[in-house]
Design an enzyme around this catalytic site. Structure first.
Site, PDB file in Angstrom:
ATOM      1  N   ARG A  40       0.878  -1.017  -0.107  1.00  0.00           N
ATOM      2  CA  ARG A  40       0.317  -0.120  -0.042  1.00  0.00           C
ATOM      3  C   ARG A  40       0.759   1.433   0.000  1.00  0.00           C
ATOM      4  O   ARG A  40       1.890   1.405   0.934  1.00  0.00           O
ATOM      5  CB  ARG A  40      -0.866  -0.083   1.217  1.00  0.00           C
ATOM      6  CG  ARG A  40      -1.960   1.220   1.422  1.00  0.00           C
ATOM      7  CD  ARG A  40      -3.167   0.776   2.105  1.00  0.00           C
ATOM      8  NE  ARG A  40      -2.594   0.885   3.489  1.00  0.00           N
ATOM      9  CZ  ARG A  40      -3.472   0.830   4.810  1.00  0.00           C
ATOM     10  NH1 ARG A  40      -4.736   0.373   4.298  1.00  0.00           N
ATOM     11  NH2 ARG A  40      -3.400   0.893   5.852  1.00  0.00           N
ATOM     12  N   ARG A  95       2.984   4.427   4.729  1.00  0.00           N
ATOM     13  CA  ARG A  95       2.764   4.491   5.998  1.00  0.00           C
ATOM     14  C   ARG A  95       3.813   3.683   7.017  1.00  0.00           C
ATOM     15  O   ARG A  95       4.007   2.744   6.768  1.00  0.00           O
ATOM     16  CB  ARG A  95       1.256   4.295   6.422  1.00  0.00           C
ATOM     17  CG  ARG A  95       0.275   5.216   5.689  1.00  0.00           C
ATOM     18  CD  ARG A  95      -1.171   4.709   5.983  1.00  0.00           C
ATOM     19  NE  ARG A  95      -1.667   3.978   7.026  1.00  0.00           N
ATOM     20  CZ  ARG A  95      -2.821   3.630   7.229  1.00  0.00           C
ATOM     21  NH1 ARG A  95      -3.634   3.779   6.847  1.00  0.00           N
ATOM     22  NH2 ARG A  95      -2.990   2.993   8.479  1.00  0.00           N
TER      23      ARG A  95
HETATM   24  P1  AMP Z   1      -6.474   2.809  10.767  1.00  0.00           P
HETATM   25  O1  AMP Z   1      -6.224   3.811   9.746  1.00  0.00           O
HETATM   26  O2  AMP Z   1      -7.766   2.460  11.169  1.00  0.00           O
HETATM   27  O3  AMP Z   1      -5.573   1.447  10.520  1.00  0.00           O
HETATM   28  O4  AMP Z   1      -5.461   3.338  12.319  1.00  0.00           O
HETATM   29  C1  AMP Z   1      -4.130   3.633  12.184  1.00  0.00           C
HETATM   30  C2  AMP Z   1      -3.751   3.456  13.818  1.00  0.00           C
HETATM   31  O5  AMP Z   1      -4.271   4.297  14.487  1.00  0.00           O
HETATM   32  C3  AMP Z   1      -3.988   2.173  14.442  1.00  0.00           C
HETATM   33  O6  AMP Z   1      -2.828   1.100  14.043  1.00  0.00           O
HETATM   34  C4  AMP Z   1      -3.910   2.786  15.758  1.00  0.00           C
HETATM   35  O7  AMP Z   1      -2.426   2.873  16.408  1.00  0.00           O
HETATM   36  C5  AMP Z   1      -4.588   4.093  15.718  1.00  0.00           C
HETATM   37  N1  AMP Z   1      -5.979   4.033  16.045  1.00  0.00           N
HETATM   38  C6  AMP Z   1      -7.128   4.349  15.193  1.00  0.00           C
HETATM   39  N2  AMP Z   1      -8.349   4.039  15.603  1.00  0.00           N
HETATM   40  C7  AMP Z   1      -7.963   3.537  16.576  1.00  0.00           C
HETATM   41  C8  AMP Z   1      -8.856   3.049  18.130  1.00  0.00           C
HETATM   42  N3  AMP Z   1     -10.178   3.330  17.638  1.00  0.00           N
HETATM   43  N4  AMP Z   1      -8.504   2.650  19.225  1.00  0.00           N
HETATM   44  C9  AMP Z   1      -7.092   2.227  19.240  1.00  0.00           C
HETATM   45  N5  AMP Z   1      -6.130   2.904  18.052  1.00  0.00           N
HETATM   46  C10 AMP Z   1      -6.422   3.618  17.206  1.00  0.00           C
END
Ligand code: AMP
Length: 246
Positions: A149, A182
């Site tokens: 990605r 990322r």
């Molecule tokens: P994502 O884009 O949803 O994969 O989120 C990227 C990163 O943000 C995750 O790997 C976590 O470190 C953090 N994160 C996002 N949403 C949450 C959540 N609801 N609870 C805990 N960590 C979160």
């Protein structure tokens, strides 16, 4: 949707009934892409906690709250941000949970504690979730998708080195900004994220199944195919609802 005071830019809902959805699935199953399609189709706001944290990253250290700086440290290590921090960020956006257009929650809740807090918040406002969509994909396919990605630094558009490459290497087709990998899509972070997902998020599936809200969708194939499957599942649910309440 970038800050607590952000104005809603969603189009008006196409139906009288707003959709209040939670999208579940491991990182890399394509939740964000499906959320974009669903948002267009249903007229509901897309609220992604991951996008909120990434947007905060591009702000200067002095503009970030202590909680947000703490969240970014966890995120860079591929670890889940503590529940209290995530909930503070969601509470800042409580007007989104009340939006007459509805909402699509992507990446939140990720733990049972977050799901219970969301249930309470919605209860207080007199709302309930319409459905919870769980996107399913074998783990090998997830790792392959995530490590290929690439994300645009300018507009956030998402590409894949093999499945959805940009026309010009490392350059966004939409805005011409550079693409990057990322930090949490690096192989060592992916493994940590998958473990965190298995441990913390899997119980959520049970939580929502017990409440009769869960619909599982196979996330294999092109994004348009997965979207068709999602709509078919919705139509099935709507037909069942009509039979219950003709
Ligand atoms: P994502 O884009 O949803 O994969 O989120 C990227 C990163 O943000 C995750 O790997 C976590 O470190 C953090 N994160 C996002 N949403 C949450 C959540 N609801 N609870 C805990 N960590 C979160």
């Amino acid at each position: 949707m970038q800050g607590g005071q952000a104005q809603c830019t969603s189009p008006p809902p196409p139906s009288e009934r707003p959709f209040r959805l939670v999208l579940l699935g491991a990182p890399g199953v394509g939740k964000g892409t499906q959320a974009g399609f669903l948002s267009q189709r249903l007229g509901a706001c897309h609220l992604s906690t991951g996008d909120i944290f990434r947007a905060a990253k591009s702000h200067g250290q002095e503009e970030r709250s202590a909680a947000m700086s703490e969240a970014l440290t966890y995120m860079s290590a591929g670890r889940l941000v503590p529940d209290a921090t995530v909930l503070a960020v969601v509470r800042e956006r409580d007007q989104c949970l009340n939006c007459p257009c509805g909402f699509l929650l992507d990446g939140f809740p990720r733990t049972v504690a977050q799901a219970e807090a969301l249930e309470k918040l919605l209860d207080q406002e007199g709302h309930a979730l319409t459905a919870v969509i769980n996107y399913d994909l074998p783990i090998e396919e997830i790792v392959e998708r995530l490590s290929g990605r690439r994300t645009c630094r300018g507009c956030g558009a998402v590409y894949h080195l093999v499945n959805r490459p940009p026309q010009k290497k490392d350059v966004c087709d939409h805005c011409g900004a550079a693409l990057y990998q990322r930090e949490d899509d690096q192989p060592q972070s992916i493994r940590v994220r998958m473990n965190a997902y298995q441990e913390s998020t899997w119980p959520l599936i049970q939580f929502y199944r017990q409440r009769g809200l869960l619909t599982s969708i196979l996330a294999h194939g092109a994004p348009a195919e997965v979207f068709q499957r999602t709509l078919a599942a919705f139509n099935g649910a709507a037909a069942a609802e009509t039979q219950k309440h003709p």
